[in-house]
Design a protein around this motif. Structure first.
Motif, PDB file in Angstrom:
ATOM      1  N   TRP A   1       0.651  -1.450   0.270  1.00 46.28           N
ATOM      2  CA  TRP A   1      -0.205  -0.083   0.091  1.00 46.28           C
ATOM      3  C   TRP A   1       0.937   1.181  -0.120  1.00 46.28           C
ATOM      4  O   TRP A   1       0.288   2.482  -0.008  1.00 46.28           O
ATOM      5  CB  TRP A   1      -1.250   0.075   1.206  1.00 46.28           C
ATOM      6  CG  TRP A   1      -0.255  -0.385   2.618  1.00 46.28           C
ATOM      7  CD1 TRP A   1      -0.264  -1.532   2.953  1.00 46.28           C
ATOM      8  CD2 TRP A   1       0.085   0.578   3.508  1.00 46.28           C
ATOM      9  NE1 TRP A   1       0.461  -1.382   4.402  1.00 46.28           N
ATOM     10  CE2 TRP A   1       0.706   0.103   4.572  1.00 46.28           C
ATOM     11  CE3 TRP A   1       0.476   1.935   3.698  1.00 46.28           C
ATOM     12  CZ2 TRP A   1       1.235   0.297   5.673  1.00 46.28           C
ATOM     13  CZ3 TRP A   1       1.002   2.649   4.490  1.00 46.28           C
ATOM     14  CH2 TRP A   1       1.417   1.975   5.610  1.00 46.28           C
TER      15      TRP A   1
ATOM     16  N   GLN B   1       0.164   4.467  -2.341  1.00 48.04           N
ATOM     17  CA  GLN B   1      -1.350   4.381  -2.686  1.00 48.04           C
ATOM     18  C   GLN B   1      -2.263   4.899  -1.791  1.00 48.04           C
ATOM     19  O   GLN B   1      -2.560   4.066  -0.972  1.00 48.04           O
ATOM     20  CB  GLN B   1      -1.669   2.845  -3.271  1.00 48.04           C
ATOM     21  CG  GLN B   1      -0.574   2.351  -4.207  1.00 48.04           C
ATOM     22  CD  GLN B   1      -0.934   1.086  -4.612  1.00 48.04           C
ATOM     23  OE1 GLN B   1      -2.024   0.864  -5.019  1.00 48.04           O
ATOM     24  NE2 GLN B   1      -0.066   0.014  -4.732  1.00 48.04           N
ATOM     25  N   PRO B   2      -2.727   6.055  -1.701  1.00 47.08           N
ATOM     26  CA  PRO B   2      -3.554   6.567  -0.896  1.00 47.08           C
ATOM     27  C   PRO B   2      -5.105   5.886  -0.608  1.00 47.08           C
ATOM     28  O   PRO B   2      -5.303   5.649   0.652  1.00 47.08           O
ATOM     29  CB  PRO B   2      -4.095   7.896  -1.115  1.00 47.08           C
ATOM     30  CG  PRO B   2      -2.932   8.561  -2.134  1.00 47.08           C
ATOM     31  CD  PRO B   2      -2.318   7.015  -2.858  1.00 47.08           C
ATOM     32  N   ALA B   3      -5.668   5.266  -1.786  1.00 40.26           N
ATOM     33  CA  ALA B   3      -6.513   4.559  -1.474  1.00 40.26           C
ATOM     34  C   ALA B   3      -6.455   3.373  -0.705  1.00 40.26           C
ATOM     35  O   ALA B   3      -7.423   2.776   0.142  1.00 40.26           O
ATOM     36  CB  ALA B   3      -7.488   4.268  -2.719  1.00 40.26           C
ATOM     37  N   ALA B   4      -5.516   2.313  -1.023  1.00 39.39           N
ATOM     38  CA  ALA B   4      -4.939   1.361  -0.323  1.00 39.39           C
ATOM     39  C   ALA B   4      -4.589   1.535   0.980  1.00 39.39           C
ATOM     40  O   ALA B   4      -4.825   0.848   2.091  1.00 39.39           O
ATOM     41  CB  ALA B   4      -3.965   0.645  -1.221  1.00 39.39           C
TER      42      ALA B   4
ATOM     43  N   ALA C   1      -5.705   4.159   2.794  1.00 44.68           N
ATOM     44  CA  ALA C   1      -6.661   4.233   3.701  1.00 44.68           C
ATOM     45  C   ALA C   1      -7.862   3.075   4.025  1.00 44.68           C
ATOM     46  O   ALA C   1      -8.221   2.878   4.993  1.00 44.68           O
ATOM     47  CB  ALA C   1      -7.771   5.483   2.977  1.00 44.68           C
ATOM     48  N   PHE C   2      -7.833   1.919   3.011  1.00 45.34           N
ATOM     49  CA  PHE C   2      -8.491   0.733   3.273  1.00 45.34           C
ATOM     50  C   PHE C   2      -7.665  -0.001   4.290  1.00 45.34           C
ATOM     51  O   PHE C   2      -8.268  -0.591   5.091  1.00 45.34           O
ATOM     52  CB  PHE C   2      -8.568   0.069   2.156  1.00 45.34           C
ATOM     53  CG  PHE C   2      -8.976  -1.285   2.308  1.00 45.34           C
ATOM     54  CD1 PHE C   2     -10.527  -1.398   2.280  1.00 45.34           C
ATOM     55  CD2 PHE C   2      -8.200  -2.494   2.221  1.00 45.34           C
ATOM     56  CE1 PHE C   2     -10.949  -3.012   2.463  1.00 45.34           C
ATOM     57  CE2 PHE C   2      -8.873  -3.624   2.245  1.00 45.34           C
ATOM     58  CZ  PHE C   2     -10.185  -3.951   2.253  1.00 45.34           C
TER      59      PHE C   2
END
Length: 277
Positions: free
Chosen positions: A33, A36-39, A41-42
Motif C-alpha cells: 500500500w 497508494q492513498p486509497a489502499a 486508507a483501506f
C-alpha cells in the motif's frame, strides 16, 4: 428479526475477516500500500476499526437472535449479567492481576472503560457465552436425562473456556511481531499464558452464565434453533485458529478443533422445534 440476526452474523464475520486481512497481509507487507492513498486508507480501516467493530456486530447478532428465538426478557437478562460481571472481572484483572493473571490491553481494540478495558470486550464475553450456552443447552437436551439447566451451564462454560485455548495465545503471541491485542506481565507454561487465566475464564464464565440463566426464573425453556449461535461461535474459533497457525502455534489450533469446535457441532444434531422453523 431472524433476518436481522443472520445479517449481523454475516457482517460480524466480514468484519473479523477484514481484521484478519489487516493483521496477516497489511501489516507484514507495507509495500502493498506504500504510495497508494486509497489502499492506505483501506488498510488503515482494516487495522484500526474492525477489531472493536467486529465485537459490536457479534453482540448485535446475538441480541437479535436472542430476541427472536428466546424472547427479549431472557436475552437482556443474560446480556446484563454477562457484560456487568465480565467488565468487573476485566477491570479487576487489569488492576490487580486477579483472576486472569497480570495483563494489560493495548490500544488496538479502541476506547477503554476507566482507561483499562476496551468497551468491546464485555460485548465479546456476552455473545460468545450466549452462543456457548445455547449450543450446550441443545446438546444436553438432545441427550435427555435430568438437571438440564445445571449441565447446560457447565457445558456452556466449558465451550466458552475452550475457545480461550486458542484465543489468548493468538491474540498475545510473541511471534506476532507487528501487533498484540494485550500483553502479559507474567509468563506461564501454556504458550506464555499463565494457567490461572484459564481458571479465571472458567470461573468468570460460570458465574455470569449461571446468573444470566437462573435469573430467568424458569425450570424449562424453549429449545431454539442453533444455526446462528453455531455460526457466531465457529467464526470466532476459526478466526483465532487461523491467527494461531500463522504464528506457528499449531497445537492451540488442534486443541480448539478437538475441544471447542467438535463438541459445539454436536448441537447441530438437535431437533429444531417447528415453532422456529
Amino acid at each position: 428479526m431472524k433476518t436481522s440476526a443472520w445479517s449481523f452474523t454475516v457482517l460480524h464475520g466480514l468484519a473479523l475477516c477484514l481484521g484478519l486481512f489487516g493483521l496477516l497481509v497489511a501489516i507484514p507487507h507495507p509495500e502493498l500500500w506504500a504510495g497508494q492513498p486509497a489502499a492506505m486508507a483501506f488498510f488503515a480501516f482494516a487495522l484500526g476499526k474492525t477489531g472493536g467493530t467486529g465485537m459490536v456486530l457479534g453482540a448485535i447478532a446475538m441480541l437479535a437472535y436472542g430476541g427472536w428465538a428466546l424472547g427479549w426478557r431472557r436475552t437482556l437478562i443474560f446480556f446484563a449479567a454477562a457484560t456487568i460481571i465480565s467488565a468487573t472481572a476485566e477491570l479487576t484483572g487489569t488492576k490487580t492481576g486477579w483472576p486472569f493473571g497480570g495483563y494489560e490491553y493495548t490500544e488496538f481494540l479502541g476506547a477503554k472503560l476507566l482507561g483499562r478495558v476496551p468497551f468491546a470486550i464485555p460485548l465479546s464475553w456476552f455473545y460468545m457465552a450466549f452462543a456457548s450456552f445455547v449450543l450446550a443447552d441443545a446438546i444436553v437436551t438432545a441427550r435427555g436425562g435430568t438437571n438440564r439447566t445445571l449441565w447446560s451451564i457447565v457445558l456452556g462454560t466449558w465451550l466458552l473456556t475452550a475457545w480461550d485455548l486458542v484465543l489468548d495465545p493468538s491474540m498475545a503471541a510473541p511471534q506476532m511481531q507487528y501487533i498484540h491485542f494485550w500483553v502479559w506481565h507474567e509468563h506461564g507454561p501454556y504458550f506464555g499464558m499463565p494457567l490461572r487465566n484459564l481458571a479465571g475464564w472458567f470461573g468468570t464464565g460460570l458465574l455470569f452464565i449461571a446468573v444470566g440463566r437462573l435469573a430467568w426464573n424458569e425450570r424449562t425453556t424453549p429449545l431454539p434453533p442453533v444455526a446462528i449461535p453455531f455460526a457466531v461461535y465457529a467464526i470466532n474459533v476459526v478466526w483465532s485458529m487461523i491467527l494461531s497457525i500463522s504464528a506457528g502455534m499449531w497445537p492451540t489450533a488442534i486443541a480448539a478443533l478437538l475441544l471447542s469446535l467438535a463438541p459445539a457441532a454436536l448441537a447441530l444434531r438437535a431437533r429444531t422445534p417447528r415453532a422456529f422453523a
